[in-house]
Scaffold this active site. Sequence first.
Site, PDB file in Angstrom:
ATOM      1  N   GLY A  84      50.286  42.585  46.827  1.00 59.26           N
ATOM      2  CA  GLY A  84      49.558  43.386  47.706  1.00 59.26           C
ATOM      3  C   GLY A  84      49.454  44.934  47.465  1.00 59.26           C
ATOM      4  O   GLY A  84      48.743  45.416  48.105  1.00 59.26           O
ATOM      5  N   PRO A 111      52.718  40.662  42.199  1.00 58.66           N
ATOM      6  CA  PRO A 111      51.653  41.609  41.975  1.00 58.66           C
ATOM      7  C   PRO A 111      50.433  40.903  41.410  1.00 58.66           C
ATOM      8  O   PRO A 111      50.731  40.151  40.295  1.00 58.66           O
ATOM      9  CB  PRO A 111      52.165  42.743  41.481  1.00 58.66           C
ATOM     10  N   GLY A 112      49.508  41.456  41.632  1.00 60.08           N
ATOM     11  CA  GLY A 112      48.173  40.910  40.877  1.00 60.08           C
ATOM     12  C   GLY A 112      47.553  42.073  40.497  1.00 60.08           C
ATOM     13  O   GLY A 112      47.230  42.617  39.446  1.00 60.08           O
ATOM     14  N   ARG A 158      33.001  41.704  44.441  1.00 61.57           N
ATOM     15  CA  ARG A 158      33.754  42.592  45.219  1.00 61.57           C
ATOM     16  C   ARG A 158      32.840  43.257  46.108  1.00 61.57           C
ATOM     17  O   ARG A 158      33.182  43.438  47.277  1.00 61.57           O
ATOM     18  CB  ARG A 158      34.920  43.319  44.520  1.00 61.57           C
ATOM     19  N   CYS A 206      18.480  37.362  43.123  1.00 63.26           N
ATOM     20  CA  CYS A 206      17.240  37.587  44.142  1.00 63.26           C
ATOM     21  C   CYS A 206      17.998  37.347  45.592  1.00 63.26           C
ATOM     22  O   CYS A 206      18.110  36.590  46.292  1.00 63.26           O
ATOM     23  CB  CYS A 206      16.482  36.294  44.029  1.00 63.26           C
ATOM     24  N   GLU A 207      18.672  38.493  45.914  1.00 63.47           N
ATOM     25  CA  GLU A 207      19.509  38.834  47.249  1.00 63.47           C
ATOM     26  C   GLU A 207      19.640  40.135  47.586  1.00 63.47           C
ATOM     27  O   GLU A 207      19.988  40.914  46.414  1.00 63.47           O
ATOM     28  CB  GLU A 207      21.007  38.286  47.050  1.00 63.47           C
ATOM     29  N   TYR A 236      40.254  40.363  40.156  1.00 67.19           N
ATOM     30  CA  TYR A 236      39.178  39.923  41.341  1.00 67.19           C
ATOM     31  C   TYR A 236      38.071  40.238  40.687  1.00 67.19           C
ATOM     32  O   TYR A 236      37.052  40.367  41.658  1.00 67.19           O
ATOM     33  CB  TYR A 236      39.425  40.152  42.502  1.00 67.19           C
TER      34      TYR A 236
HETATM   35  N1  LLP Z   1      50.644  36.532  46.697  1.00 67.40           N
HETATM   36  C1  LLP Z   1      49.943  35.950  47.435  1.00 67.40           C
HETATM   37  C2  LLP Z   1      50.296  34.739  48.320  1.00 67.40           C
HETATM   38  C3  LLP Z   1      48.470  36.207  47.905  1.00 67.40           C
HETATM   39  O1  LLP Z   1      47.728  35.480  48.628  1.00 67.40           O
HETATM   40  C4  LLP Z   1      47.867  37.035  46.826  1.00 67.40           C
HETATM   41  C5  LLP Z   1      46.571  37.553  47.038  1.00 67.40           C
HETATM   42  C6  LLP Z   1      48.873  37.699  45.867  1.00 67.40           C
HETATM   43  C7  LLP Z   1      50.075  37.270  46.037  1.00 67.40           C
HETATM   44  C8  LLP Z   1      48.437  38.869  44.891  1.00 67.40           C
HETATM   45  O2  LLP Z   1      47.880  39.921  45.753  1.00 67.40           O
HETATM   46  P1  LLP Z   1      47.612  41.216  45.099  1.00 67.40           P
HETATM   47  O3  LLP Z   1      48.911  42.066  44.326  1.00 67.40           O
HETATM   48  O4  LLP Z   1      46.697  40.942  43.952  1.00 67.40           O
HETATM   49  O5  LLP Z   1      46.903  42.239  45.926  1.00 67.40           O
HETATM   50  N2  LLP Z   1      39.641  38.753  46.255  1.00 67.40           N
HETATM   51  C9  LLP Z   1      40.320  40.223  46.858  1.00 67.40           C
HETATM   52  C10 LLP Z   1      41.894  39.740  46.952  1.00 67.40           C
HETATM   53  C11 LLP Z   1      42.345  38.674  47.676  1.00 67.40           C
HETATM   54  C12 LLP Z   1      43.973  38.552  47.496  1.00 67.40           C
HETATM   55  C13 LLP Z   1      44.409  37.023  47.822  1.00 67.40           C
HETATM   56  N3  LLP Z   1      45.803  37.043  47.784  1.00 67.40           N
HETATM   57  C14 LLP Z   1      39.840  41.043  46.536  1.00 67.40           C
HETATM   58  O6  LLP Z   1      39.130  41.144  45.419  1.00 67.40           O
HETATM   59  O7  LLP Z   1      40.160  42.205  46.875  1.00 67.40           O
END
Ligand code: LLP
Length: 452
Positions: free
Chosen positions: A267, A305-306, A343, A382-383, A411
């Site tokens: 997050g 983390p992602g 996004r 086309c949107e 993402y």
């Molecule tokens: N762990 C869980 C249980 C999650 O649901 C998520 C993200 C993460 C870790 C990784 O979170 P991060 O570190 O990447 O914030 N598509 C959206 C983001 C959706 C995130 C969903 N869950 C965007 O493009 O902003």
Amino acid sequence: MTGAAKSAARSKSEAKAKIVRAPAFAYRRTAATAPLTLFCEKTNLQALAERHGTPLYVYSSGAIRDRLHAYERAFRLVPHTLCYSVKANSTLEILRQVAGQKAGFDVVSGGELERVLRVKPRSATSIVFSGVGKNVQEMELALKSGILLFNIESASELRALATTARRLKKKASIAIRVNPDVSAVTHPYISTGLHQHKFGVPIPEAQMLYAEAAKESNLKVSGVSVHIGSQITDVGSFKDALERVAELVRELRRAGHDIRYVDAGGGLGIPYQSTGEPFAKQVAAYAKAVLEPLRGLDIHLLLEPGRSIVGPAGVLLTRILYRKTNNSKRFLIVDAAMNDLLRPSLYGAHHEIVPVKHFGARSSGQTLSGDTEVTDVVGPICETGDFLARDRELPVMQEGDLLAILDTGAYGSVLGSNYNTRGRPAEMLVEGARSRIIRRRESVRDQMRLEV
Ligand code: LLP
């Protein structure tokens, strides 16, 4: 000062001004009189786009590595495992880069689990499985591979896992993902920690689930997990959530449960609109917020983390097809669209857009000089919702010029689709002056392959 020294000093200060996303993406001149050109590490992005076509995702291997290292440094004093959240970018080579730095993985589907196992067959012991809707086949695959931890999100899921584990004669390590009822400042679609969201289990109910799980011989109660949302830049929300988790860990231990792990989720947000403070500083503040509430608990910390690992490590290159003006409204119609990068359309998200070649004579601070205009940047779909930026001030660009859409490593490609029968873009990885295709551009034939 000699002429050479003067020009060295000038180019040093220019170099400082021209970093777009430190340190992987920066402008350089290929010759003294050449325009500023965007580089990824030591790779010229104009040349890459000419050679491989657009739209094109380009990732910096060094940036991914540096960001993983920053996490490792910030948490070095506590036992921890970094479980990169595969959903942010699941391209096999990106997973390989992460695995190469000894990180584990957070998966949310059988498909993601298969990707990770493909890249690193013996990595199961550092994989956590999250998500509200794991089905029996996915549980079977995870049990057979021997993953580290299931993050359970409901009583029904707990029972389904117990039944599946019993049938397979396996023991599943579990954590209950609690919903701490903490609000996080982020987009409502990606906030997860309030009781009205579908995620997690309210803390009082979680205590009952732990008691139920402890009676199941095929389940092993091992941890508590929490994830309050994504793109959170105020680290105070993490602290609030972990305080509740710490309290729960103490209560569960008093009740006789062997809680070894706290999974703090992912997050941590990234600065989409500016270069922001150095990542090491940001992640240090995050570590402080997460670790303070857990002090003295003697737990093994898991992190998921992602975005903060891969987001700033990627750009999407796109070419301007047409310029268009409707009355006084300007549009740049580019060859990337909402199917390549969703996004902006889905969340109204802001991604900085910069020219790959910049003809402005001078540069000062972070801004490039020269004429600018306010324009929408839109794709061919086309949107009306197919836009990459609205009312954006950009240097005046011509048809055929290239743009880089920044911070699209997370993402980006994973949210891609084939809408309008558009093939998904190619993806490339840069390592210094070397670059290679890590996902080929999708053809129409690829798209029709499964149809009868
Ligand atoms: N762990 C869980 C249980 C999650 O649901 C998520 C993200 C993460 C870790 C990784 O979170 P991060 O570190 O990447 O914030 N598509 C959206 C983001 C959706 C995130 C969903 N869950 C965007 O493009 O902003």
